[in-house]
Design a protein around this motif. Structure first.
Motif, PDB file in Angstrom:
ATOM      1  N   ASP A 126       0.684  -1.411   0.517  1.00  0.00           N
ATOM      2  CA  ASP A 126       0.261   0.083   0.584  1.00  0.00           C
ATOM      3  C   ASP A 126       0.913   1.143  -0.505  1.00  0.00           C
ATOM      4  N   SER A 127       0.489   2.543  -0.733  1.00  0.00           N
ATOM      5  CA  SER A 127       0.639   3.698  -0.313  1.00  0.00           C
ATOM      6  C   SER A 127       1.092   4.056   0.997  1.00  0.00           C
ATOM      7  N   ARG A 128       2.718   4.698   0.914  1.00  0.00           N
ATOM      8  CA  ARG A 128       3.078   5.227   1.987  1.00  0.00           C
ATOM      9  C   ARG A 128       2.295   6.439   2.468  1.00  0.00           C
ATOM     10  N   SER A 129       1.428   7.017   1.818  1.00  0.00           N
ATOM     11  CA  SER A 129       0.179   8.640   1.905  1.00  0.00           C
ATOM     12  C   SER A 129      -1.930   7.664   2.186  1.00  0.00           C
ATOM     13  N   HIS A 130      -1.020   6.657   1.947  1.00  0.00           N
ATOM     14  CA  HIS A 130      -2.425   5.749   2.727  1.00  0.00           C
ATOM     15  C   HIS A 130      -2.816   6.734   3.810  1.00  0.00           C
ATOM     16  N   PRO A 131      -4.366   7.095   4.091  1.00  0.00           N
ATOM     17  CA  PRO A 131      -5.089   7.858   5.037  1.00  0.00           C
ATOM     18  C   PRO A 131      -4.583   7.277   6.656  1.00  0.00           C
ATOM     19  N   ILE A 132      -4.944   5.353   6.934  1.00  0.00           N
ATOM     20  CA  ILE A 132      -4.645   4.995   8.152  1.00  0.00           C
ATOM     21  C   ILE A 132      -3.418   5.378   8.907  1.00  0.00           C
ATOM     22  N   ILE A 133      -2.278   5.737   7.925  1.00  0.00           N
ATOM     23  CA  ILE A 133      -1.320   5.498   8.388  1.00  0.00           C
ATOM     24  C   ILE A 133      -0.742   7.340   9.248  1.00  0.00           C
ATOM     25  N   GLY A 134      -1.686   8.073   8.883  1.00  0.00           N
ATOM     26  CA  GLY A 134      -1.459   9.083  10.340  1.00  0.00           C
ATOM     27  C   GLY A 134      -2.676   9.065  11.550  1.00  0.00           C
ATOM     28  N   LYS A 135      -3.484   8.149  10.410  1.00  0.00           N
ATOM     29  CA  LYS A 135      -4.706   8.189  12.339  1.00  0.00           C
ATOM     30  C   LYS A 135      -3.920   7.274  13.243  1.00  0.00           C
ATOM     31  N   LEU A 136      -3.328   6.120  12.039  1.00  0.00           N
ATOM     32  CA  LEU A 136      -2.539   5.098  13.564  1.00  0.00           C
ATOM     33  C   LEU A 136      -0.976   5.983  14.293  1.00  0.00           C
ATOM     34  N   THR A 137      -0.642   7.185  14.123  1.00  0.00           N
ATOM     35  CA  THR A 137      -0.115   7.612  14.444  1.00  0.00           C
ATOM     36  C   THR A 137      -0.080   8.729  15.794  1.00  0.00           C
ATOM     37  N   ASP A 138      -1.393   9.101  14.670  1.00  0.00           N
ATOM     38  CA  ASP A 138      -2.549  10.125  15.804  1.00  0.00           C
ATOM     39  C   ASP A 138      -2.840   9.242  17.012  1.00  0.00           C
ATOM     40  N   TYR A 139      -2.837   7.428  17.200  1.00  0.00           N
ATOM     41  CA  TYR A 139      -3.524   6.934  17.530  1.00  0.00           C
ATOM     42  C   TYR A 139      -2.358   6.482  19.337  1.00  0.00           C
ATOM     43  N   MET A 140      -0.880   6.467  18.145  1.00  0.00           N
ATOM     44  CA  MET A 140       0.050   6.549  19.163  1.00  0.00           C
ATOM     45  C   MET A 140       0.421   7.897  20.102  1.00  0.00           C
ATOM     46  N   ALA A 141       0.432   8.930  19.499  1.00  0.00           N
ATOM     47  CA  ALA A 141       0.269   9.530  20.507  1.00  0.00           C
ATOM     48  C   ALA A 141      -0.440   9.994  21.671  1.00  0.00           C
ATOM     49  N   GLU A 142      -1.719   9.983  21.099  1.00  0.00           N
ATOM     50  CA  GLU A 142      -2.665   9.739  22.554  1.00  0.00           C
ATOM     51  C   GLU A 142      -2.885   8.860  23.131  1.00  0.00           C
ATOM     52  N   ALA A 143      -2.339   6.961  22.870  1.00  0.00           N
ATOM     53  CA  ALA A 143      -2.363   6.160  23.804  1.00  0.00           C
ATOM     54  C   ALA A 143      -0.865   6.787  24.674  1.00  0.00           C
ATOM     55  N   ILE A 144       0.370   7.393  24.606  1.00  0.00           N
ATOM     56  CA  ILE A 144       1.338   8.285  24.864  1.00  0.00           C
ATOM     57  C   ILE A 144       0.661   9.225  26.312  1.00  0.00           C
ATOM     58  N   ALA A 145       0.324   9.752  25.458  1.00  0.00           N
ATOM     59  CA  ALA A 145      -0.637  10.828  26.421  1.00  0.00           C
ATOM     60  C   ALA A 145      -1.210   9.429  27.724  1.00  0.00           C
ATOM     61  N   ARG A 146      -2.177   8.934  27.316  1.00  0.00           N
ATOM     62  CA  ARG A 146      -2.731   7.997  28.444  1.00  0.00           C
ATOM     63  C   ARG A 146      -1.992   7.016  28.876  1.00  0.00           C
ATOM     64  N   MET A 147      -0.822   6.811  28.882  1.00  0.00           N
ATOM     65  CA  MET A 147      -0.298   6.087  28.998  1.00  0.00           C
ATOM     66  C   MET A 147       1.003   7.582  30.314  1.00  0.00           C
ATOM     67  N   LEU A 148       0.877   8.478  30.455  1.00  0.00           N
ATOM     68  CA  LEU A 148       1.780   9.105  30.974  1.00  0.00           C
ATOM     69  C   LEU A 148       0.554   9.497  32.192  1.00  0.00           C
ATOM     70  N   ARG A 149      -0.707   9.242  31.986  1.00  0.00           N
ATOM     71  CA  ARG A 149      -1.881   9.218  32.149  1.00  0.00           C
ATOM     72  C   ARG A 149      -1.775   8.308  33.579  1.00  0.00           C
ATOM     73  N   LYS A 150      -1.235   7.407  33.778  1.00  0.00           N
ATOM     74  CA  LYS A 150      -2.205   5.921  34.340  1.00  0.00           C
ATOM     75  C   LYS A 150      -3.622   5.638  33.727  1.00  0.00           C
ATOM     76  N   ASP A 151      -3.107   6.093  32.262  1.00  0.00           N
ATOM     77  CA  ASP A 151      -5.291   5.687  32.156  1.00  0.00           C
ATOM     78  C   ASP A 151      -5.374   4.511  31.202  1.00  0.00           C
TER      79      ASP A 151
END
Length: 482
Positions: free
Chosen positions: A216-241
């Motif tokens: 699949d192409s590197r510009s596939h929209p799901i990739i941006g959704k994934l990296t946003d999700y990773m950033a939010e998971a880091i925030a949840r981890m920092l809040r122990k949540d």
């Protein structure tokens, strides 16, 4: 005329080598040791200065296949860097080889570690494990120092190719750690197309019912959704949540600190994508992965914006600088160590607390040795361990003799009783205890060191005796338990 007291000074060379998921780098440092006690006092040798002599370029980690490290290529790289730095392996007295991130799970990581320990220096030690990686990165990034200086709670998140390792410090004390499968190389590209997707990411995609595959192409929209999700998971981890859906990304235990965070700091390769500290010419490693997109998602993440961000001292070099400059302690100067037994590597520590009561402590020793054998040498193969005696009461000459004979008796529980008895003390009794054991049993080999603080379950490396009659000790907290 009074004789002037000259403080005894010695310089030793330390190496740090970090073999990560994406990159491999090396740092050479010089430590200055000095006796900080006055001429009439017991010697107290301390590291008074740490100076980085040489930083290597940042190399792409050489791999033979997706699951094995190219040991010969890494060793060649390390030797070439030593030559460039003007250092011989024999000059190196302490330091750490750290195999970090996904690389630590490669088939031959352990073989790599032992090979480099034997070939890259007189006393080089090997460590791996996500908790330790986070701890060392926090020391190299400046987060540990910031917490010590301000008394605040600081989280450092070191994000490389395969993992995001968080370590939280308050006033210079480790509060806890957590590691997530989040990193730049979890999706890789070749010629603008997806070449590989890591298993944790595949699991998240399955949970979403999303279709993303090789080709699949590197510009596939799901990739941006994934990296946003990773950033939010880091925030949840920092809040122990962390959410149930985040669990495929969790490596090991949940976040285990109790403090609220005052500051957060990002280091590692993704930290470099955020801050651009490195000169592009000095780093041959080029990336074709989601690293830059992940850094963008971290910058744009509303949940992370609610924390106070602090710029690190180091980004991609945080782990190697922590390994090369922060992992070494110096023993007390009044120790008993038999040179032919040193160096000793990867020795697990079993703690015996006396609670300032000699009888209570003596009573525990034999049982403690049996338990240590059960934990560290269940197959009875002769894995040695160090006994760490803490909260000792005042000890007179008779008390030392009694302690010495109980320690000797306890050796009967070991599969190989004649292997060196290694004792680590918080208090200043190592020399007298070592000499007393030697008088009571002349054939027993002993390494007795003091003024070292370790924890139950840590691993230690003890180096060769230095001219100042101390030994460098590297303490490795492989997993952190509250």
């Amino acid at each position: 005329m009074l004789k002037r007291y000259d403080a005894q000074k010695e310089n030793i060379i330390s190496a740090g080598i970090d073999i990560g998921t994406s990159t491999t780098k090396l740092v050479i440092s010089r430590f200055s040791l000095m006796n900080m006690a006055g001429g009439t006092h017991m010697p107290r040798i301390e590291i008074i200065e740490k100076e980085v002599l040489y930083r290597s370029p940042i190399y792409r980690t050489p791999l033979l296949t997706a699951s094995s490290i190219d040991i010969e290529a890494v060793e060649r790289l390390v030797r070439e860097e030593y030559t460039t730095a003007g250092i011989r392996p024999a000059d190196i007295k302490t330091g750490a080889v750290i195999i970090t991130g996904e690389t630590a799970t490669k088939q031959n990581a352990e073989e790599m570690v032992h090979y480099l320990s034997d070939h890259a220096g007189d006393f080089l030690v090997a460590t791996a494990g996500p908790d330790l990686e986070g701890i060392i990165a926090a020391k190299g990034s400046g987060a540990y120092e910031l917490s010590k200086r301000t008394g605040k709670t600081v989280a450092n998140i070191d994000i490389g190719g395969g993992t995001a390792n968080a370590a939280v410090y308050r006033s210079g004390r480790l509060c806890g750690t957590c590691t997530l499968h989040i990193g730049g190389r979890l999706i890789e590209f070749t010629d603008g197309k997806i070449n590989s997707i890591s298993p944790p990411v595949q699991q998240i995609l399955r949970q979403w019912g999303a279709d993303l595959k090789r080709g699949d192409s590197r510009s596939h929209p799901i990739i941006g959704k994934l990296t946003d999700y990773m950033a939010e998971a880091i925030a949840r981890m920092l809040r122990k949540d962390l959410l149930k859906d985040d669990l495929p990304l969790l490596l090991g235990h949940d976040p285990n600190w109790t403090e609220e965070l005052d500051y957060i700091m990002f280091s590692g390769g993704i930290g470099e994508c955020l801050y651009h500290f490195e000169n592009a010419d000095s780093s041959p490693a080029q990336y074709d992965d989601i690293g830059k997109q992940l850094a963008q998602s971290l910058q744009n993440c509303r949940e992370l914006a609610s924390f106070k961000w602090v710029e690190p001292d180091e980004t991609v070099r945080a782990t190697v600088l922590g390994a090369g400059t922060q992992t070494t302690e110096i023993s007390g100067a009044t120790i008993h160590a038999e040179g032919h037994e040193l160096p000793i590597r990867n020795l697990p520590v079993y703690q015996i607390r006396f609670d300032y009561n000699l009888e209570k402590g003596l009573h525990q020793i034999q049982e403690a040795v049996k338990k240590a054998v059960e934990i560290y040498d269940p197959q009875k193969e002769g894995q040695n361990f160090a006994l760490y005696l803490t909260a000792l009461p005042y000890l007179g000459f008779r008390d030392i003799q009694e302690l010495s004979s109980v320690l000797l008796k306890s050796l009967e529980a070991k599969p190989i009783p004649e292997q060196p008895l290694v004792v680590v003390l918080e208090s200043d009794h190592a020399k007298v205890l070592g000499q007393t054991i030697k008088v009571q049993e002349t054939r027993q080999s002993i390494v007795c060191i003091d003024q070292i603080k370790v924890e139950h379950g840590d691993y230690i490396d003890i180096g060769h005796l230095l001219q100042t009659n101390v030994v460098p000790v590297v303490i490795k907290t492989l997993t952190f338990h509250r």
